[in-house]
Design a protein around this motif. Sequence first.
Motif, PDB file in Angstrom:
ATOM      1  N   ASP A 163       0.810  -1.218   0.000  1.00 19.82           N
ATOM      2  CA  ASP A 163       0.000   0.000   0.000  1.00 19.82           C
ATOM      3  C   ASP A 163       0.845   1.271   0.000  1.00 19.82           C
ATOM      4  OD1 ASP A 163       1.030  -0.009   2.541  1.00 19.82           O
ATOM      5  OD2 ASP A 163      -0.903   0.015   3.587  1.00 19.82           O
ATOM      6  N   GLY A 164       2.175   1.128  -0.101  1.00 21.15           N
ATOM      7  CA  GLY A 164       3.047   2.284  -0.152  1.00 21.15           C
ATOM      8  C   GLY A 164       3.528   2.772   1.190  1.00 21.15           C
ATOM      9  N   GLN A 165       3.060   2.159   2.271  1.00 22.13           N
ATOM     10  CA  GLN A 165       3.533   2.531   3.593  1.00 22.13           C
ATOM     11  C   GLN A 165       4.866   1.832   3.875  1.00 22.13           C
ATOM     12  OE1 GLN A 165       1.863   4.915   5.515  1.00 22.13           O
ATOM     13  NE2 GLN A 165       0.834   5.050   3.513  1.00 22.13           N
ATOM     14  N   ARG A 166       5.504   2.215   4.977  1.00 23.87           N
ATOM     15  CA  ARG A 166       6.786   1.601   5.325  1.00 23.87           C
ATOM     16  C   ARG A 166       6.603   0.119   5.626  1.00 23.87           C
ATOM     17  NH1 ARG A 166       7.189   6.926   6.836  1.00 23.87           N
ATOM     18  NH2 ARG A 166       9.194   7.928   6.390  1.00 23.87           N
ATOM     19  N   VAL A 167       7.678  -0.651   5.383  1.00 27.86           N
ATOM     20  CA  VAL A 167       7.593  -2.111   5.515  1.00 27.86           C
ATOM     21  C   VAL A 167       7.152  -2.521   6.910  1.00 27.86           C
ATOM     22  CG1 VAL A 167       9.020  -4.195   5.606  1.00 27.86           C
ATOM     23  CG2 VAL A 167       9.197  -2.654   3.655  1.00 27.86           C
ATOM     24  N   ARG A 168       7.546  -1.767   7.930  1.00 29.02           N
ATOM     25  CA  ARG A 168       7.181  -2.153   9.297  1.00 29.02           C
ATOM     26  C   ARG A 168       5.683  -2.039   9.564  1.00 29.02           C
ATOM     27  NH1 ARG A 168      10.905  -3.547  12.952  1.00 29.02           N
ATOM     28  NH2 ARG A 168      13.092  -3.281  12.384  1.00 29.02           N
ATOM     29  N   SER A 169       4.929  -1.492   8.617  1.00 23.92           N
ATOM     30  CA  SER A 169       3.472  -1.505   8.767  1.00 23.92           C
ATOM     31  C   SER A 169       2.887  -2.877   8.446  1.00 23.92           C
ATOM     32  CB  SER A 169       2.832  -0.448   7.861  1.00 23.92           C
ATOM     33  OG  SER A 169       2.948  -0.802   6.481  1.00 23.92           O
ATOM     34  N   VAL A 170       3.672  -3.752   7.793  1.00 28.37           N
ATOM     35  CA  VAL A 170       3.218  -5.110   7.479  1.00 28.37           C
ATOM     36  C   VAL A 170       3.345  -5.960   8.736  1.00 28.37           C
ATOM     37  CG1 VAL A 170       3.617  -7.153   6.063  1.00 28.37           C
ATOM     38  CG2 VAL A 170       3.961  -4.872   5.085  1.00 28.37           C
ATOM     39  N   PRO A 171       2.288  -6.671   9.148  1.00 30.75           N
ATOM     40  CA  PRO A 171       2.398  -7.538  10.329  1.00 30.75           C
ATOM     41  C   PRO A 171       3.557  -8.506  10.204  1.00 30.75           C
ATOM     42  CG  PRO A 171       0.112  -7.361   9.626  1.00 30.75           C
ATOM     43  CD  PRO A 171       0.940  -6.704   8.556  1.00 30.75           C
ATOM     44  N   LEU A 172       4.222  -8.759  11.330  1.00 32.85           N
ATOM     45  CA  LEU A 172       5.431  -9.571  11.322  1.00 32.85           C
ATOM     46  C   LEU A 172       5.189 -10.940  10.701  1.00 32.85           C
ATOM     47  CD1 LEU A 172       8.391  -9.746  12.091  1.00 32.85           C
ATOM     48  CD2 LEU A 172       7.692 -10.465  14.400  1.00 32.85           C
ATOM     49  N   GLU A 173       4.010 -11.509  10.906  1.00 31.83           N
ATOM     50  CA  GLU A 173       3.750 -12.859  10.402  1.00 31.83           C
ATOM     51  C   GLU A 173       3.677 -12.916   8.874  1.00 31.83           C
ATOM     52  OE1 GLU A 173      -0.246 -11.099  11.840  1.00 31.83           O
ATOM     53  OE2 GLU A 173       1.849 -11.217  12.525  1.00 31.83           O
ATOM     54  N   ARG A 174       3.702 -11.741   8.203  1.00 31.13           N
ATOM     55  CA  ARG A 174       3.684 -11.725   6.732  1.00 31.13           C
ATOM     56  C   ARG A 174       4.768 -10.821   6.150  1.00 31.13           C
ATOM     57  NH1 ARG A 174       0.264 -14.242   4.047  1.00 31.13           N
ATOM     58  NH2 ARG A 174       0.669 -12.956   2.201  1.00 31.13           N
ATOM     59  N   ARG A 175       5.713 -10.371   6.970  1.00 26.51           N
ATOM     60  CA  ARG A 175       6.634  -9.314   6.529  1.00 26.51           C
ATOM     61  C   ARG A 175       7.505  -9.731   5.357  1.00 26.51           C
ATOM     62  NH1 ARG A 175       8.868  -5.990  11.259  1.00 26.51           N
ATOM     63  NH2 ARG A 175       6.619  -5.622  11.316  1.00 26.51           N
ATOM     64  N   TRP A 176       7.908 -11.009   5.259  1.00 24.23           N
ATOM     65  CA  TRP A 176       8.766 -11.448   4.160  1.00 24.23           C
ATOM     66  C   TRP A 176       7.987 -12.226   3.102  1.00 24.23           C
ATOM     67  CZ3 TRP A 176      10.696 -10.698   9.021  1.00 24.23           C
ATOM     68  CH2 TRP A 176      11.772  -9.815   9.098  1.00 24.23           C
ATOM     69  N   LEU A 177       6.683 -12.154   3.174  1.00 26.22           N
ATOM     70  CA  LEU A 177       5.839 -12.782   2.164  1.00 26.22           C
ATOM     71  C   LEU A 177       5.207 -11.754   1.236  1.00 26.22           C
ATOM     72  CD1 LEU A 177       4.017 -15.422   4.412  1.00 26.22           C
ATOM     73  CD2 LEU A 177       5.997 -15.793   2.905  1.00 26.22           C
ATOM     74  N   GLU A 178       4.962 -10.553   1.743  1.00 24.15           N
ATOM     75  CA  GLU A 178       4.322  -9.503   0.956  1.00 24.15           C
ATOM     76  C   GLU A 178       5.313  -8.894  -0.037  1.00 24.15           C
ATOM     77  OE1 GLU A 178       1.216  -8.648   0.992  1.00 24.15           O
ATOM     78  OE2 GLU A 178       0.521  -9.765   2.757  1.00 24.15           O
TER      79      GLU A 178
END
Length: 238
Positions: free
Chosen positions: A78-93
């Motif tokens: 969505d263009g936000q910083r990577v840390r906005s992605v929940p940890l359980e999906r951070r390296w999948l998105e």
Amino acid sequence: MSILPQSTPAAVPAGARPLGEGPFLAPGAQIDWHYRKPGWQPGEPSTITPMRVVRDDERGLVAWLAPGTLQEGQGAPDGQRVRSVPLERRWLEPRTRIVEEWWGNGILRIAPAGAAWSVWLFWSDVTGAEWEFAGWYVNLENAHLRTDHDTYTSDHILDVEIDASGGIHLKDEDEVIAAIDQGRLSAEQAAQIERHADAAIVSFREGDWPFDAEWRDWRPDPEWTVPQLAGLDDLATP
């Protein structure tokens, strides 16, 4: 020694050399510091930070990241910083290319030649004549390969925080676990990264360069301007 896959012809320009091998840049010159994932391909997101060279020689690279610096960053879908992605999906998105501003006080980054980490020095108050040293941050990463005006590495996720009084603790251990679960790291790679963390801690306790007193008292040249990174106008801003 680094343990993640080092550069391929696509990931790092042909002719890239290790830090500590000349030609070297003069103090005040701009160097762009790149973080790329293992196996990075042209056009994929990365983090690119323009910095001023403090020292560039056989020992490695010392560079200043000024407050307010605009860098290319890695964003969430969505263009936000990577840390906005929940940890359980951070390296999948999937990740996107975005513009980020370096907030807070500036930091001094030091990449010793051949080391699997860089050392970042922080100051909590830089408003007066006497800066207040806040401590060191050891960013575990591949040993750098560089060209004349760019240096390239890959982040190892786990980090070491050392406060000004010498207190030590590991940072982002939960992210390492998530990275293993999501296929970003193998268990063997994670174990090697932990050994690199141990080696960095030993280096600190022994007072090795660049953990000596020299850099705690360093100050940037007041004549330096904030360096500009080319191509930022084409990227999204969170």
